[in-house]
Write an enzyme that holds these catalytic residues in place. Structure first.
Site, short mmCIF file in Angstrom:
data_model
loop_
_atom_site.label_atom_id
_atom_site.label_comp_id
_atom_site.label_asym_id
_atom_site.label_seq_id
_atom_site.Cartn_x
_atom_site.Cartn_y
_atom_site.Cartn_z
N THR A 1 2.75 30.70 -13.63
CA THR A 1 2.60 30.95 -15.07
C THR A 1 1.58 30.02 -15.71
O THR A 1 0.85 30.41 -16.62
CB THR A 1 3.98 30.79 -15.76
OG1 THR A 1 4.87 31.76 -15.20
CG2 THR A 1 3.89 30.99 -17.25
N THR B 1 6.99 27.66 -11.59
CA THR B 1 8.18 26.82 -11.70
C THR B 1 9.29 27.18 -10.72
O THR B 1 10.02 26.30 -10.27
CB THR B 1 8.80 26.93 -13.11
OG1 THR B 1 8.97 28.31 -13.43
CG2 THR B 1 7.93 26.26 -14.15
N ASP B 2 9.44 28.46 -10.40
CA ASP B 2 10.63 28.89 -9.65
C ASP B 2 10.94 28.10 -8.39
O ASP B 2 12.08 27.79 -8.13
CB ASP B 2 10.51 30.37 -9.30
CG ASP B 2 10.91 31.26 -10.46
OD1 ASP B 2 11.28 32.42 -10.24
OD2 ASP B 2 10.86 30.78 -11.62
N LYS C 1 15.12 23.01 -10.50
CA LYS C 1 15.01 23.84 -11.69
C LYS C 1 16.43 24.27 -12.05
O LYS C 1 17.10 24.94 -11.25
CB LYS C 1 14.12 25.05 -11.43
CG LYS C 1 13.91 25.90 -12.68
CD LYS C 1 12.88 27.02 -12.47
CE LYS C 1 12.71 27.80 -13.77
NZ LYS C 1 11.73 28.88 -13.68
#
Lengths: 432, 220
Positions: free
Chosen positions: A89, A165-166, A244
């Protein structure tokens, strides 16, 4: 040149009763093909059923503006920081006219977006891949490690890696093990909100990551993202002790079973929180390139089918991590979900079974309950203290890339290599 | 007063808040702006290119100041969506229904597919940096004693934050109002005098109230 209109072109759409003029907008593949979307002069988008359209005329072809990139200024005395982009992203800029997702940020782009970066470091930017983080794996982690090694050994004072981020915590753990004798800070950053919105967390995350890479005296792999929902500071968290913990919040990344190393404020100030890190040094950083891809991570749950373990054994897997319940339990009572015989068979075949906890917080214990003693003493499972299951999976893959000897695997898994095991469980670290 | 001789031109733009839940989340629309806030946070916004692909120069200048925006809210009507910490939920179907009802009553053409898009907002009154808005219908008309008044657009969009303080270096907003569904009705400049404006506004107001779905007080 084709006269067929494409997304981005100005078109005139003629239906039986009306005419619309505007920019032809891209339509995502997933949606029905039976609607054409146009952006009108007013700025509003309108969807027109294709079965009403008699004709689409091209009015003007879209020619993207030629962007002039400003020259990057090199300031003597400022640290050199390289930003390696892998996608995600943070790199995704949507061109609303064509629907294309651009992920080609250069250092000039970063400085254009945040001119204050010029006062922090001399920047170099390199795009090393363009992938969404859920699609990354051992090959990508090894490739990133290799690029980091190259930069550090050719003069970078610190390296920033940006990705999605995942699975960022998988990458941070992987780099923590793959990079041997790390001499400089490696800071991994990302964004939860895309960089084409004014509210994106990308700006502060990047600024703080570059500041940390330039000025934080730590030779560690660490993550750098918002510490709170405010745009006030980012947390630098050890790469093996981070996860996360929310689908969408800016402050999704939390330290687990450890205190964060430092806070980096939006004004550039770095406040050390946990002094337990290696300082910068002059050793030669070496990137390992071996990772056992046939390593598995299995979530334990009540009523599960123990044959999942046999499945991996049959497929030739070399190591399995169990994200067991709490202190390290697996079902053992009912014959339909007793894992013990299947674990026994795997270990007898030379496949190490590692036990971490799905509670994420807390420490597994090999002795406190009868059933835990069955797993540890009777069967020989490897209990790995307060290591995260994801980190344990990464570490096992790295260990098995180097050795398959059972005693060596056990020793390495239980030895603290990169802060993945803490000696003491601090009260303050729970739900930090 | 000879309006025609003056060259009088007038149109109306009405924003009507709708009852029910918010447009893109399940928060209430109580707009509890006087209650003690239990959510407080601060952000900065940067200038970025909107859907047209270009950065508005005024926006760039405004944002270069990197002003601090402080947001306060009551958690009863404010969730992660208002905080720009969660993606929007699907658009509130009741709000869409009300918008379609009004569009039909104003004899407007309803679009084949409603497209929600982002309108860049530079003053911090939307935590995301943009307002979500959609064109519902176009080319409507309302009959009055002084002829028709055309209604080029009927849109459904989210209400913005309420400004509560503006000082050097920071602006403070309340989140409670953010996300309340707004029906925007714009007329053409077909209004010929003061009385006509009043009549048109009253007629539009009556149509809106007849749906039974609008909030009683018209917000500024």
């Amino acid at each position: 040149m084709s006269n067929k209109p494409n997304s981005g072109d100005v078109v005139k759409i003629i239906t039986e009763s009306e005419e619309f003029e505007g920019v032809l907008m891209p339509r995502p593949d997933i949606l029905d093909e039976d609607v054409t979307v146009v952006k009108l002069d007013s700025g509003y988008n309108i969807g027109i059923s294709n079965n009403k359209i008699k004709k689409i005329e091209l009015v003007k072809k879209y020619t993207p503006k030629k962007t002039v990139k400003s020259k990057l200024k090199i300031t003597k005395g400022l640290p050199n920081v390289t930003v390696l982009s892998t996608g995600g992203t943070i790199s995704s800029k949507v061109d609303y006219r064509t629907g294309g997702v651009y992920a080609d940020y250069t250092a000039e782009d970063f400085v254009e977006m945040m001119p204050e970066l010029c006062n922090v470091a001399n920047l170099k930017a390199k795009k090393i891949m363009s992938i969404m983080s859920e699609d990354m794996g051992p090959k990508e982690w090894i490739a990133v490690a290799k690029e980091v090694e190259k930069e550090i050994n050719s003069g970078a004072d610190g390296v920033v890696v940006s990705q999605g981020t995942d699975t960022l915590h998988f990458t941070s753990a992987a780099l923590s093990f793959l990079l041997k004798d790390l001499s400089k800070p490696v800071v991994i950053t990302a964004a939860q909100r895309s960089i084409d919105r004014g509210s994106s967390d990308a700006f502060m995350n990047l600024f703080c990551a570059i500041t940390a890479a330039a000025n934080f005296n730590a030779a560690e792999v660490m993550t750098c993202l918002h510490g709170t929902t405010n745009d006030d500071y980012c947390l630098l968290i050890r790469g093996t002790k981070v996860r996360k913990m929310h689908t969408s919040r800016r402050d999704a990344f939390r330290p687990i079973n450890d205190m964060p190393l430092a806070k980096v404020y939006e004004n550039g100030k770095i406040e050390v929180v946990n002094k337990n890190y290696k300082e910068k040094n002059n050793s030669k950083t070496k990137a390992a390139d071996k990772f056992q891809e046939k390593t598995a991570l299995i979530q334990i749950y009540p009523g599960m089918d123990p044959k999942i373990i046999d499945f991996y054994v049959e497929k030739g897997y070399k190591g399995i991590v169990l994200a067991a319940t709490a202190l390290g339990h697996v079902p053992t009572e009912k014959s339909s979900s007793n894992l013990l015989p299947n674990i026994k068979k795997a270990i007898e075949k030379g496949i190490p079974i590692v036990i971490a906890s799905q509670t994420l917080y807390g420490r597994v214990h090999p002795l406190v309950y009868t059933n835990l003693r069955k797993l540890s003493i009777q069967l020989g499972c490897i209990f790995v203290e307060d290591m995260l299951p994801e980190t344990a999976y990464i570490k096992l893959g790295w260990v098995l890339g180097n050795t398959s000897k059972a005693s060596e695997v056990r020793e390495l898994m239980q030895k603290n290599i990169s802060g993945e095991i803490t000696e003491r469980s601090e009260d303050k670290s729970f739900l930090y | 007063m000879n309006y025609q001789k003056l060259g009088f031109k007038c149109g109306l733009e009405i924003h009507q808040q709708l009852e029910g839940l918010k447009l893109f989340c399940n928060c209430s629309t109580l707009n509890l702006r006087d209650s003690l806030p239990d959510i407080v946070f601060e952000r900065r916004l940067r200038a970025v290119a909107g859907e047209t692909g270009e950065i508005d120069l005024a926006a760039k200048h405004e944002m270069a100041k990197l002003k601090k925006y402080i947001y306060e809210g009551d958690s009863k009507d404010c969730c992660l969506v208002e905080m720009d910490e969660e993606p929007p939920h699907p658009i509130n179907p009741d709000s869409v229904d009300t918008a379609l009802q009004v569009a039909l009553m104003l004899k407007a053409k309803i679009v084949d597919e409603i497209q929600i898009m982002r309108k860049t907002v530079v003053d911090g009154s939307n935590t995301t940096g943009f307002q979500r808005t959609a064109l519902i219908a176009y080319n409507g008309v309302i009959e009055t004693s002084k002829g028709h008044v055309r209604i080029p657009t009927i849109c459904l969009e989210e209400e913005a934050c309420q400004k509560i303080e503006e000082k050097e270096g920071h602006t403070k907003y309340r989140l409670d109002r953010l996300g309340i569904p707004l029906l925007e009705i714009a007329t053409d400049i077909d209004i010929i005098d003061g009385e006509h404006a009043k009549e048109t506004a009253e007629k539009l107001g009556m149509i809106l109230r007849s749906t039974g779905k609008v909030k009683e007080v018209l917000e500024q």
